[in-house]
Design a protein around this motif. Sequence first.
Motif, PDB file in Angstrom:
ATOM      1  N   GLN A 194      36.160  43.543 -13.816  1.00 34.99           N
ATOM      2  CA  GLN A 194      35.111  42.727 -14.442  1.00 34.99           C
ATOM      3  C   GLN A 194      33.861  42.681 -13.560  1.00 34.99           C
ATOM      4  N   VAL A 195      34.046  42.579 -12.264  1.00 30.72           N
ATOM      5  CA  VAL A 195      32.906  42.587 -11.342  1.00 30.72           C
ATOM      6  C   VAL A 195      32.241  43.962 -11.357  1.00 30.72           C
ATOM      7  N   ARG A 196      33.029  45.024 -11.326  1.00 26.96           N
ATOM      8  CA  ARG A 196      32.486  46.387 -11.340  1.00 26.96           C
ATOM      9  C   ARG A 196      31.652  46.633 -12.587  1.00 26.96           C
ATOM     10  N   ARG A 197      32.103  46.090 -13.715  1.00 28.25           N
ATOM     11  CA  ARG A 197      31.375  46.253 -14.984  1.00 28.25           C
ATOM     12  C   ARG A 197      30.149  45.351 -15.102  1.00 28.25           C
ATOM     13  N   GLY A 198      29.947  44.486 -14.116  1.00 28.29           N
ATOM     14  CA  GLY A 198      28.837  43.547 -14.192  1.00 28.29           C
ATOM     15  C   GLY A 198      29.096  42.428 -15.179  1.00 28.29           C
ATOM     16  N   MET A 199      30.337  42.036 -15.327  1.00 30.57           N
ATOM     17  CA  MET A 199      30.711  40.986 -16.277  1.00 30.57           C
ATOM     18  C   MET A 199      31.160  39.700 -15.595  1.00 30.57           C
ATOM     19  N   ALA A 200      31.070  39.670 -14.266  1.00 34.75           N
ATOM     20  CA  ALA A 200      31.453  38.465 -13.527  1.00 34.75           C
ATOM     21  C   ALA A 200      30.846  38.523 -12.128  1.00 34.75           C
ATOM     22  N   TRP A 201      30.713  37.360 -11.546  1.00 30.29           N
ATOM     23  CA  TRP A 201      30.286  37.219 -10.158  1.00 30.29           C
ATOM     24  C   TRP A 201      31.517  37.058  -9.279  1.00 30.29           C
ATOM     25  N   VAL A 202      31.389  37.401  -8.005  1.00 31.05           N
ATOM     26  CA  VAL A 202      32.393  36.999  -7.032  1.00 31.05           C
ATOM     27  C   VAL A 202      32.196  35.492  -6.854  1.00 31.05           C
ATOM     28  N   TYR A 203      33.260  34.734  -6.960  1.00 30.03           N
ATOM     29  CA  TYR A 203      33.175  33.275  -6.826  1.00 30.03           C
ATOM     30  C   TYR A 203      33.219  32.962  -5.338  1.00 30.03           C
ATOM     31  N   ARG A 204      32.045  32.958  -4.726  1.00 34.37           N
ATOM     32  CA  ARG A 204      31.932  32.875  -3.276  1.00 34.37           C
ATOM     33  C   ARG A 204      32.532  31.610  -2.663  1.00 34.37           C
ATOM     34  N   ALA A 205      32.638  30.558  -3.445  1.00 36.46           N
ATOM     35  CA  ALA A 205      33.264  29.338  -2.921  1.00 36.46           C
ATOM     36  C   ALA A 205      34.749  29.571  -2.645  1.00 36.46           C
ATOM     37  N   TYR A 206      35.330  30.604  -3.278  1.00 37.83           N
ATOM     38  CA  TYR A 206      36.763  30.847  -3.154  1.00 37.83           C
ATOM     39  C   TYR A 206      37.128  32.249  -2.688  1.00 37.83           C
ATOM     40  N   SER A 207      36.147  33.125  -2.540  1.00 41.49           N
ATOM     41  CA  SER A 207      36.476  34.488  -2.131  1.00 41.49           C
ATOM     42  C   SER A 207      35.383  35.078  -1.243  1.00 41.49           C
ATOM     43  N   GLU A 249      22.965  46.640  -7.842  1.00 42.35           N
ATOM     44  CA  GLU A 249      22.051  47.749  -7.534  1.00 42.35           C
ATOM     45  C   GLU A 249      21.938  48.727  -8.703  1.00 42.35           C
ATOM     46  N   SER A 250      23.045  48.935  -9.414  1.00 38.85           N
ATOM     47  CA  SER A 250      23.061  49.860 -10.550  1.00 38.85           C
ATOM     48  C   SER A 250      22.539  49.212 -11.827  1.00 38.85           C
ATOM     49  N   ARG A 251      22.311  47.907 -11.768  1.00 36.63           N
ATOM     50  CA  ARG A 251      21.812  47.127 -12.914  1.00 36.63           C
ATOM     51  C   ARG A 251      22.683  47.321 -14.151  1.00 36.63           C
ATOM     52  N   VAL A 252      23.992  47.075 -13.953  1.00 40.60           N
ATOM     53  CA  VAL A 252      24.927  47.143 -15.070  1.00 40.60           C
ATOM     54  C   VAL A 252      25.306  45.727 -15.509  1.00 40.60           C
ATOM     55  N   GLY A 253      25.669  45.612 -16.780  1.00 36.61           N
ATOM     56  CA  GLY A 253      26.115  44.328 -17.299  1.00 36.61           C
ATOM     57  C   GLY A 253      25.077  43.241 -17.117  1.00 36.61           C
ATOM     58  N   LEU A 254      25.517  42.082 -16.659  1.00 34.59           N
ATOM     59  CA  LEU A 254      24.616  40.939 -16.522  1.00 34.59           C
ATOM     60  C   LEU A 254      23.496  41.199 -15.524  1.00 34.59           C
ATOM     61  N   TRP A 255      23.659  42.209 -14.695  1.00 39.15           N
ATOM     62  CA  TRP A 255      22.631  42.526 -13.698  1.00 39.15           C
ATOM     63  C   TRP A 255      21.436  43.250 -14.317  1.00 39.15           C
TER      64      TRP A 255
END
Length: 126
Positions: free
Chosen positions: A71-84, A98-104
């Motif tokens: 999901q992160v690779r596809r640009g469909m989620a963020w890394v939840y930095r508070a927990y990871s 950088e590749s401007r995929v998905g939400l990016w």
Amino acid sequence: MTAIIDGRSMRLRLSRIDAPEHRQAWGQRAEQSLRELVWRKPVHIEWREVDRNGRPIVTMTVDGLDVSEEQVRRGMAWVYRAYSKDPRLLGLEALARESRVGLWTDESPMPPWEWRRLQREGQQAP
């Protein structure tokens, strides 16, 4: 997400990531992406803890593919930095950005934790 485990429906939270809320920009597309990954497929689920809403926080794989990472690779989620702080996951997010995929593809995508905060405060989220 919801999974059928031992014949009963159970709400789950994917570990290490936070995806856009359903009413948030990219929320429905993130959900569609997740469905593509897991719908009617056998998945392997592991969990060790439960979130404050009573949902198991899970690591999920399908055919050896880590669903959170995909999901992160596809640009469909963020890394939840508070927990990871997982360097691999952070690298996948940086590559998606950088590749401007998905939400990016959006100029300034709003992290879901910020969107939820604005909703709680009664403010209009963009």
